[in-house]
Design an enzyme around this catalytic site. Structure first.
Site, PDB file in Angstrom:
ATOM      1  N   ARG A  51     -11.460 148.957  93.163  1.00  0.00           N
ATOM      2  CA  ARG A  51     -12.864 149.060  92.752  1.00  0.00           C
ATOM      3  C   ARG A  51     -13.370 147.670  92.399  1.00  0.00           C
ATOM      4  O   ARG A  51     -12.664 146.908  91.741  1.00  0.00           O
ATOM      5  CB  ARG A  51     -12.975 149.980  91.526  1.00  0.00           C
ATOM      6  CG  ARG A  51     -12.859 151.438  91.899  1.00  0.00           C
ATOM      7  CD  ARG A  51     -12.662 152.299  90.670  1.00  0.00           C
ATOM      8  NE  ARG A  51     -11.339 152.062  90.086  1.00  0.00           N
ATOM      9  CZ  ARG A  51     -10.812 152.783  89.096  1.00  0.00           C
ATOM     10  NH1 ARG A  51     -11.493 153.776  88.582  1.00  0.00           N
ATOM     11  NH2 ARG A  51      -9.613 152.498  88.634  1.00  0.00           N
ATOM     12  N   ASP A  53     -16.523 145.302  90.658  1.00  0.00           N
ATOM     13  CA  ASP A  53     -17.632 145.383  89.706  1.00  0.00           C
ATOM     14  C   ASP A  53     -18.960 145.013  90.354  1.00  0.00           C
ATOM     15  O   ASP A  53     -18.986 144.442  91.440  1.00  0.00           O
ATOM     16  CB  ASP A  53     -17.380 144.409  88.541  1.00  0.00           C
ATOM     17  CG  ASP A  53     -16.257 144.870  87.641  1.00  0.00           C
ATOM     18  OD1 ASP A  53     -16.218 146.072  87.313  1.00  0.00           O
ATOM     19  OD2 ASP A  53     -15.415 144.030  87.270  1.00  0.00           O
ATOM     20  N   TYR A 112      -7.647 138.350  96.209  1.00  0.00           N
ATOM     21  CA  TYR A 112      -9.017 137.971  95.857  1.00  0.00           C
ATOM     22  C   TYR A 112      -9.179 136.461  95.971  1.00  0.00           C
ATOM     23  O   TYR A 112      -8.216 135.709  95.833  1.00  0.00           O
ATOM     24  CB  TYR A 112      -9.317 138.315  94.396  1.00  0.00           C
ATOM     25  CG  TYR A 112      -9.526 139.767  94.084  1.00  0.00           C
ATOM     26  CD1 TYR A 112     -10.801 140.311  94.080  1.00  0.00           C
ATOM     27  CD2 TYR A 112      -8.453 140.596  93.754  1.00  0.00           C
ATOM     28  CE1 TYR A 112     -11.007 141.652  93.752  1.00  0.00           C
ATOM     29  CE2 TYR A 112      -8.647 141.936  93.433  1.00  0.00           C
ATOM     30  CZ  TYR A 112      -9.930 142.459  93.435  1.00  0.00           C
ATOM     31  OH  TYR A 112     -10.139 143.767  93.117  1.00  0.00           O
ATOM     32  N   ARG A 199     -11.265 137.693  86.772  1.00  0.00           N
ATOM     33  CA  ARG A 199     -12.368 136.962  86.142  1.00  0.00           C
ATOM     34  C   ARG A 199     -11.971 136.374  84.786  1.00  0.00           C
ATOM     35  O   ARG A 199     -12.415 135.286  84.416  1.00  0.00           O
ATOM     36  CB  ARG A 199     -13.593 137.867  86.029  1.00  0.00           C
ATOM     37  CG  ARG A 199     -14.205 138.177  87.400  1.00  0.00           C
ATOM     38  CD  ARG A 199     -15.157 139.365  87.352  1.00  0.00           C
ATOM     39  NE  ARG A 199     -16.240 139.126  86.414  1.00  0.00           N
ATOM     40  CZ  ARG A 199     -17.106 140.055  86.032  1.00  0.00           C
ATOM     41  NH1 ARG A 199     -17.012 141.296  86.520  1.00  0.00           N
ATOM     42  NH2 ARG A 199     -18.067 139.770  85.184  1.00  0.00           N
TER      43      ARG A 199
END
Lengths: 253, 253
Positions: A51, A53, A112, A199
């Site tokens: 998922r 954000d 990522y 993050r």
């Protein structure tokens, strides 16, 4: 009910994130509504490998979708790309996965990329795609600090307070920081990540890059197992979900 | 009145183009309004090295601006980047050019890049930044055809009907076509270009890439000196103004 795997790309800027929410448009809603005509008009069920954000992008998100009909993968791809207009979501490829395959639970790895624009002027062409840090960053110090986070650890200090995972034990396989001109790029891979983990790691590494903290600090934060000790959560703009990996290679059309 | 040179970047998507127009917001208007407080409140005059059409982007546009005051270049850069928010225009650098310098008339060369997304699925992450051509393109054939357009010619066949230049004689120094994964990238350079020249050349080369025309055709179109014989004007989305070159090297701050 046949299951299909979709390889999708999206610009996260206009969305509340991958997952359906009552307060705005999600990538999931766009895809499911585009797929309903292929499913006898009913909204199909979809699950993503990871998922993302609000504001987070994807170059190679993998999504499972169960449809009422047995359809050629190319036809599903074309129909979804036509019907998801004008939203910035594209289905790159579709395939029939092996029996029992799950986009989420069969994934053995996720990767990522995080982009920091490290120059004095604010972004124009890359607005919404980068975190703008105007002060000079020491990418080598950030990379050194990042290496101390590799391996199997309790990542409590780097998870969001809202994170719903049962435990914070994760194995970080890759966390590379490099400079490309006026960009500092973070590449990371793991079997799975906690909510906001990437993050929060980037926000903490940037403190090292700015010279405010020593390279040993992100590891100290890790060992402290206390979220309040880490750096800020880096903004979603710079983050892109690159790919998910599976034991069975998928034959994308 | 001191003259400054600005090196600027912009995303052309929300603009009617570089130049001020009555029907919408231009890059020029954003810059001039941002600069007015540095000019005693009056709108300053600006000129770009190359005017770009609506939807065309720039990585290194050069703009001259005359201001009432003698100001440090860094201060102009910071003020313009603050005051031009939230528009996707950024001033990368500012300098004092030599006496008599003109962004437009002193430029000895201009370079552009044109990006074609050559894959079946439509763009998502690169929406507005590429021309989407879903059928396979033969980039090598396009490059071969492009080489026959190099040199000094009458480019009447490749100019817009609205082009205001006195004559169509131009010298094309570079027109390279190459494939990078699922992108076909056209790189071009010349002292100056006619209105729509790059987009018309790209639209014509794509006919060759699709196999509809032989590699000799774009040169035949050139020799015919008849705009109606060329291919379509490629959409603005794929085009980016890269840089302008001058005899005197500018010392950007």
């Amino acid at each position: 009910m046949p299951r299909y795997a979709l390889l999708i790309e999206y610009d996260g800027s206009p969305f509340v994130g991958w997952q359906r929410q009552v307060n705005g448009l999600s990538v999931q809603q766009v895809l499911e509504e585009a797929a309903a005509p292929l499913n006898g008009g009913a909204l199909p069920e979809t699950t993503a490998s990871g998922r993302t954000d609000a504001g987070v992008h994807a170059e190679g998100q993998v999504v499972q979708i169960d449809l009422a009909a047995d359809l050629p993968p190319e036809r599903i791809r074309e129909a979804l790309n036509t019907r998801s207009r004008p939203y910035p979501v594209a289905v790159l490829s579709v395939t029939r996965p092996p029996e029992g395959w799950s986009a989420r639970f069969s994934a053995l790895g996720r990767a990522y990329r995080y982009r920091v624009l490290n120059r004095r002027p604010r972004p124009a062409l890359d607005m919404g795609r980068v975190w703008h840090v105007p002060q000079p960053l020491d990418a080598a110090a950030m990379h050194e600090a990042a290496q101390m986070l590799l391996g199997r650890h309790d990542f409590t200090s780097y998870r969001a307070s809202s994170c719903q995972a049962k435990d914070a034990l994760r194995t970080l396989d890759r966390l590379d920081v490099s400079r490309l001109g006026n960009e500092v790029v973070v590449q990371t891979a793991a079997r799975s990540f906690l909510h906001h983990q990437v993050r929060n790691m980037v926000g903490t590494l940037v403190e090292v890059g700015l010279g405010r903290k020593p390279a040993s600090w992100p590891r100290q934060v890790l060992d402290g197992r206390d979220r309040s000790r880490a750096g800020q959560t880096a903004p979603p703009d710079g983050l892109t979900f690159l790919r998910a990996e599976y034991a069975d290679r998928l034959d994308w059309c």
